[in-house]
Design a protein around this motif. Structure first.
Motif, PDB file in Angstrom:
ATOM      1  N   PRO A  35       0.834  -1.217   0.000  1.00  0.00           N
ATOM      2  CA  PRO A  35       0.000   0.000   0.000  1.00  0.00           C
ATOM      3  C   PRO A  35       0.863   1.259   0.000  1.00  0.00           C
ATOM      4  O   PRO A  35       1.871   1.331   0.701  1.00  0.00           O
ATOM      5  CB  PRO A  35      -0.815  -0.128   1.290  1.00  0.00           C
ATOM      6  N   GLU A  37       1.836   4.859   1.008  1.00  0.00           N
ATOM      7  CA  GLU A  37       1.583   5.633   2.217  1.00  0.00           C
ATOM      8  C   GLU A  37       1.788   7.119   2.032  1.00  0.00           C
ATOM      9  O   GLU A  37       1.431   7.899   2.902  1.00  0.00           O
ATOM     10  CB  GLU A  37       2.495   5.124   3.346  1.00  0.00           C
ATOM     11  N   THR A  74      -7.225  15.999   2.275  1.00  0.00           N
ATOM     12  CA  THR A  74      -6.651  14.841   2.961  1.00  0.00           C
ATOM     13  C   THR A  74      -5.147  14.998   3.130  1.00  0.00           C
ATOM     14  O   THR A  74      -4.593  14.749   4.208  1.00  0.00           O
ATOM     15  CB  THR A  74      -6.949  13.561   2.166  1.00  0.00           C
ATOM     16  N   SER A  78      -2.878  15.493   6.654  1.00  0.00           N
ATOM     17  CA  SER A  78      -1.811  14.545   6.940  1.00  0.00           C
ATOM     18  C   SER A  78      -0.472  15.258   7.098  1.00  0.00           C
ATOM     19  O   SER A  78       0.275  14.996   8.055  1.00  0.00           O
ATOM     20  CB  SER A  78      -1.726  13.503   5.815  1.00  0.00           C
ATOM     21  N   ALA A 489      -3.801   0.149  -1.143  1.00  0.00           N
ATOM     22  CA  ALA A 489      -4.053   0.817   0.140  1.00  0.00           C
ATOM     23  C   ALA A 489      -5.550   0.897   0.425  1.00  0.00           C
ATOM     24  O   ALA A 489      -5.994   0.672   1.559  1.00  0.00           O
ATOM     25  CB  ALA A 489      -3.445   2.212   0.129  1.00  0.00           C
ATOM     26  N   LEU A 490      -6.348   1.199  -0.597  1.00  0.00           N
ATOM     27  CA  LEU A 490      -7.792   1.256  -0.410  1.00  0.00           C
ATOM     28  C   LEU A 490      -8.355  -0.105  -0.030  1.00  0.00           C
ATOM     29  O   LEU A 490      -9.255  -0.206   0.825  1.00  0.00           O
ATOM     30  CB  LEU A 490      -8.469   1.754  -1.696  1.00  0.00           C
ATOM     31  N   GLU A 492      -6.787  -2.471   1.583  1.00  0.00           N
ATOM     32  CA  GLU A 492      -6.403  -2.788   2.951  1.00  0.00           C
ATOM     33  C   GLU A 492      -7.215  -1.961   3.953  1.00  0.00           C
ATOM     34  O   GLU A 492      -7.697  -2.479   4.958  1.00  0.00           O
ATOM     35  CB  GLU A 492      -4.909  -2.518   3.143  1.00  0.00           C
ATOM     36  N   GLU A 493      -7.360  -0.677   3.674  1.00  0.00           N
ATOM     37  CA  GLU A 493      -8.075   0.206   4.603  1.00  0.00           C
ATOM     38  C   GLU A 493      -9.559  -0.125   4.671  1.00  0.00           C
ATOM     39  O   GLU A 493     -10.162  -0.093   5.745  1.00  0.00           O
ATOM     40  CB  GLU A 493      -7.893   1.664   4.174  1.00  0.00           C
ATOM     41  N   GLY A 494     -10.151  -0.409   3.517  1.00  0.00           N
ATOM     42  CA  GLY A 494     -11.595  -0.632   3.474  1.00  0.00           C
ATOM     43  C   GLY A 494     -12.004  -2.081   3.518  1.00  0.00           C
ATOM     44  O   GLY A 494     -13.198  -2.397   3.332  1.00  0.00           O
ATOM     45  N   ASN A 495     -11.028  -2.981   3.720  1.00  0.00           N
ATOM     46  CA  ASN A 495     -11.320  -4.412   3.750  1.00  0.00           C
ATOM     47  C   ASN A 495     -12.027  -4.839   2.462  1.00  0.00           C
ATOM     48  O   ASN A 495     -13.037  -5.551   2.484  1.00  0.00           O
ATOM     49  CB  ASN A 495     -12.163  -4.764   4.982  1.00  0.00           C
ATOM     50  N   LYS A 529     -11.225   6.469  -6.184  1.00  0.00           N
ATOM     51  CA  LYS A 529     -11.642   5.759  -4.970  1.00  0.00           C
ATOM     52  C   LYS A 529     -13.082   5.271  -5.096  1.00  0.00           C
ATOM     53  O   LYS A 529     -13.403   4.139  -4.703  1.00  0.00           O
ATOM     54  CB  LYS A 529     -11.496   6.681  -3.771  1.00  0.00           C
TER      55      LYS A 529
END
Length: 829
Positions: A35, A37, A74, A78, A489-490, A492-495, A529
């Motif tokens: 993912p 970062e 976003t 960050s 990454a999406l 992993e983050e959103g399952n 996304k």
């Protein structure tokens, strides 16, 4: 003349297909890639943000500008949090009662976390005072000293009374108290003289008695004044005693807390005022120890004939805790739980949310306030750190922008209620001491809002750093890999289910389509996304192990379906011929232009019938939309440009004598842009020459005065819009779109159009100039000038010249006839 095949574009140039074995050779699915970062494709913005956050000088606040969906908000949050967590935690701020000027509360700073401790220390101090002060007044020492003062005065008063009584007796009178008064009554034979007996006295005797009584009364009044003075002095002695006793207990308690904060001069001065006020108002604390009231009467005296109650407590008991408000601490800003510098995001930056306020309480039909009701706003909470705001929100409240500029300019945060400075009649309000301001403000907005704020001269002085977000980045191996990392990454983050290689290829192609460039990828990651999440939903519905290319395609199609109701309505009107669009045959002076309609983030192309009529006269090119006020300035410029081409091509040696009237048929919304200028020019040439134009080829592209075709926007939407109409009316195999060659790199056409092109059912053409374009549309050579500047008679331009000559001859003939007719009429007269 060239054939259509000469100008037709090959299938491989209509879309930059993502090669799974080339661009995605580093993975089999998104699961194989770590993912991502960081942030993708915004090197310029990242460098600018790093610079802005690192600058400590005044005026280096930041404006983050970028199109919607680029992830600017976003990223800003960050980046700011990463910098903030490495900085020191700023100080706490407290507002305290100003014992020298109650309407101007004091602002005091102290290390983070100490504010709460200080507040608790002061609260405990007040509680101890409320216990200790009443107790000291109940002690033997105070009572003994107080009784001594009272007894001393009482004895003196009794001496005065007995002295007065003795003198009265010597003068034949006795003292008697009646109804709160002291009377001197004459005495005879040891008893008071009665009224009937007194009436028998002679005038001389009465006179003597009254004179003596007058002397005694005067002496008594003098003694009364002396006695009252003694009482006042005694009261003062008691008050001094009370102050001394209060100071003896309060001083030690206050000093105990004072020592804890001996590093602050402001707090030392505050405790001086605190102690002085407690001593002066000790009765408030004294009464706090008597919950049922405080009724004391230490004076007796009534039996001796003097006024009672001269030593009675003179402050009524009041349980209202408002008496102790001034001894409280208003912990205005508490950074006890802050890690690093504060980062404050304000979703609704109205005036009070941003700058704080002074609240009021309703009491006894009136509004009251005090320093404990001063409330912090976002700018005070962000002091020592960062304040993040959406630029458009600042324009919603008319006072916010000017107040923010003032705070940044003078570097201080002032709490005052909205409009206080604009009141015609000043009000008695708290004037809280301003707090020194050290905050970096980050505004986030679109380029349009940056332009709006830039018109303010103060903006350039206060916001010297622009963080400019791009909407696209190069489509190279590195960025394609980052695209896949973003998808990973999406997931992993959103399952989410991971994407196989074909699905990833569709995502990359969709990124190029959003960028409208075969060699670029869109950085509007919000839209990427959305497609990722929606494709995952379809994969789960189908029970697939991974997201496939078909799921991505369906997500894109379904997204379009949710938004394209207006497009379908217009297409329906065209199919049912309520809007007339021909996709077959040929017509003189008529052509299909292409336009784009944008609505709620969705754009689509539709064909528009453009017609031209030419006739005798010297009116030039009459653009109906311009004449009726339905066209914009850019479109009008396009019309004037094509007039320049006509004049340069056909009027080098003589005046261009024609009237050409052009319009967009069945258009009632107005037009803007110059992308239809080439189509308008083709329609005029067709009308002048009488040569019909193919209706199965739609045209887009602007034109310069030299006749060169120039690129336009929305090429993909225009091609697909005309294709959809042709498909609905029936594909004939010769339909297609003519567009500028420079727009080929913009094409990322949908698979359905590509399939139709591959099967020869639809065609894409490009031409470099108007000359090639009119030849393609009419299958007739445009013609080249010879040495005399003439065009071949059989060429299209030759026919145009012939028509112009005929028009000129007819105009001359008509003019001669009119002159002859006018001469005949004159002779007849």
């Amino acid at each position: 003349m060239g054939s259509e095949k000469q100008f037709e574009v090959g299938l491989d140039r209509l879309k930059n297909v993502c090669g799974e074995d080339l661009e995605l050779d580093f993975c089999h699915s998104s699961k194989d890639v770590a993912p991502f970062e960081s942030f993708i494709g915004q090197e310029r913005a990242i460098r600018a943000m790093d610079f802005g956050l690192g600058m400590e000088a005044t005026g280096y606040n930041i404006f983050v500008a970028g199109a919607q969906g680029t992830g600017k908000s976003t990223y800003t949050e960050s980046a700011v949090h990463k910098v903030a967590e490495k900085k020191e935690v700023p100080k706490d701020w407290c507002y305290l009662h100003n014992f020298n000027d109650k309407d101007n509360p004091l602002a005091v700073s102290m290390p983070a976390g100490k504010g709460r401790i200080f507040k608790k220390d002061v609260e405990n101090l007040v509680l101890e005072l409320r216990i200790a002060i009443p107790k000291v007044f109940e002690g033997n020492e105070y009572q003994q000293q107080r009784d001594n003062i009272i007894q001393s005065v009482r004895e003196k008063l009794m001496d005065l009374y007995h002295e007065m009584e003795t003198e009265a007796k010597e003068k034949g009178f006795t003292l008697q108290q009646m109804q709160g008064r002291v009377l001197f009554l004459p005495v005879k034979d040891g008893r008071p003289i009665q009224q009937n007996e007194y009436d028998t006295f002679s005038m001389e005797e009465r006179k003597q008695i009254e004179e003596k009584m007058h002397v005694l009364q005067s002496k008594f009044n003098e003694n009364m004044r002396v006695g009252q003075n003694m009482e006042r002095q005694a009261n003062m002695q008691i008050l001094d005693l009370e102050r001394k006793m209060a100071h003896s207990v309060a001083g030690s308690l206050v000093d105990k807390v004072r020592e804890k904060y001996n590093g602050s001069t402001t707090l030392q001065e505050y405790f001086d005022g605190f102690l002085k006020d407690v001593v002066e108002n000790h009765n408030v604390f004294r009464m706090a120890g008597h919950p049922e009231g405080m009724e004391q009467n230490t004076g007796s005296g009534s039996e001796e004939g003097f006024p009672a109650g001269i030593f009675q407590g003179n402050v009524p008991f009041d349980e209202n805790e408002i008496r102790f408000v001034k001894y409280r601490v208003n912990l205005f800003v508490n950074n006890e739980k802050t890690n690093g510098a504060p980062v404050v995001l304000v979703s609704s930056p109205n005036y009070y949310n941003l700058f704080g306020k002074v609240e009021y309480r309703s009491q006894m039909m009136s509004m009251t306030t005090d320093f404990t009701m001063i409330k912090a706003g976002a700018i005070q909470k962000a002091n020592g750190g960062y304040l993040i705001l959406q630029a458009k929100d600042l324009l919603m409240d008319p006072l916010v922008w000017d107040s923010l500029k003032k705070a940044l300019k003078y570097r201080e945060a002032v709490v005052e209620n909205m409009g206080e400075q604009y009141r015609l009649v000043p009000t008695n309000a708290l004037k809280a001491q301003p707090i020194p301001l050290d905050v970096k403000v980050i505004l986030i907005g679109t380029p349009m809002f940056y332009a709006i704020f830039s018109s303010d001269e103060d903006f350039q002085k206060l916001f010297k750093v622009k963080v400019d977000f791009d909407v696209e980045m190069p489509r190279n191996k590195e960025n394609v890999c980052q695209y896949v990392s973003y998808v990973s990454a999406l997931c992993e983050e959103g399952n989410l289910k991971h994407f196989d290689k074909k699905a990833l290829a569709k995502i990359v192609e969709y990124g190029s389509r959003l960028a409208s460039d075969q060699e670029k990828l869109s950085t509007r990651f919000n839209e990427i996304k959305d497609i990722v999440y929606e494709a995952d939903a379809f994969a789960k519905i189908n029970g697939s192990e991974m997201v496939s290319g078909e799921h991505v395609r369906r997500a894109i199609d379904e997204r379009k379906f949710r938004l394209n109701k207006l497009e379908e309505k217009i297409q329906e009107s065209i199919i049912e011929e309520r809007i007339h669009i021909q996709t077959t045959g040929r017509e003189v002076g008529q052509i299909n232009g292409l336009s784009v309609i944008g609505l709620s983030g969705y754009s689509f192309g539709i064909p528009t019938r453009i017609t031209a009529r030419t006739y005798m006269g010297r009116g030039g090119v009459i653009h109906i939309e311009r004449e009726t006020g339905m066209s914009g300035s850019i479109h009008s410029k396009g019309v004037y440009t094509l007039v320049g081409y006509l004049g340069g091509t056909f009027a080098k040696k003589k005046t261009l004598g024609l009237t050409a009237q052009i319009t967009f048929e069945q258009n009632y919304q107005g037009v803007e842009g110059d992308s239809a200028s080439s189509a308008q020019l083709y329609a005029i040439l067709s009308s002048l020459s009488g040569v019909p134009i193919k209706q199965h080829i739609a045209v887009t592209g602007s034109v310069d005065q030299m006749g060169r075709i120039q690129p336009i926007g929305g090429a993909v939407e225009k091609i697909e819009g005309f294709y959809d109409i042709c498909k609905a009316k029936g594909l004939t195999g010769d339909q297609g779109v003519l567009l500028p060659e420079e727009n080929l790199k913009d094409l990322m056409l949908k698979d359905e159009v590509l399939d139709a092109v591959a099967q020869g059912k639809f065609h894409i053409y490009t031409v470099p100039t108007v000359k090639e374009g009119i030849e393609l549309l009419t299958d007739m050579p445009a013609g080249d000038e010879d040495e005399k500047g003439e065009y071949p008679e059989a060429s299209l331009f030759g026919k145009v010249v012939k028509r112009l000559k005929e028009s000129e001859q007819n105009e001359k003939k008509n003019k001669t006839n009119e002159q002859e007719k006018a001469g005949d009429e004159e002779n007849n007269d």
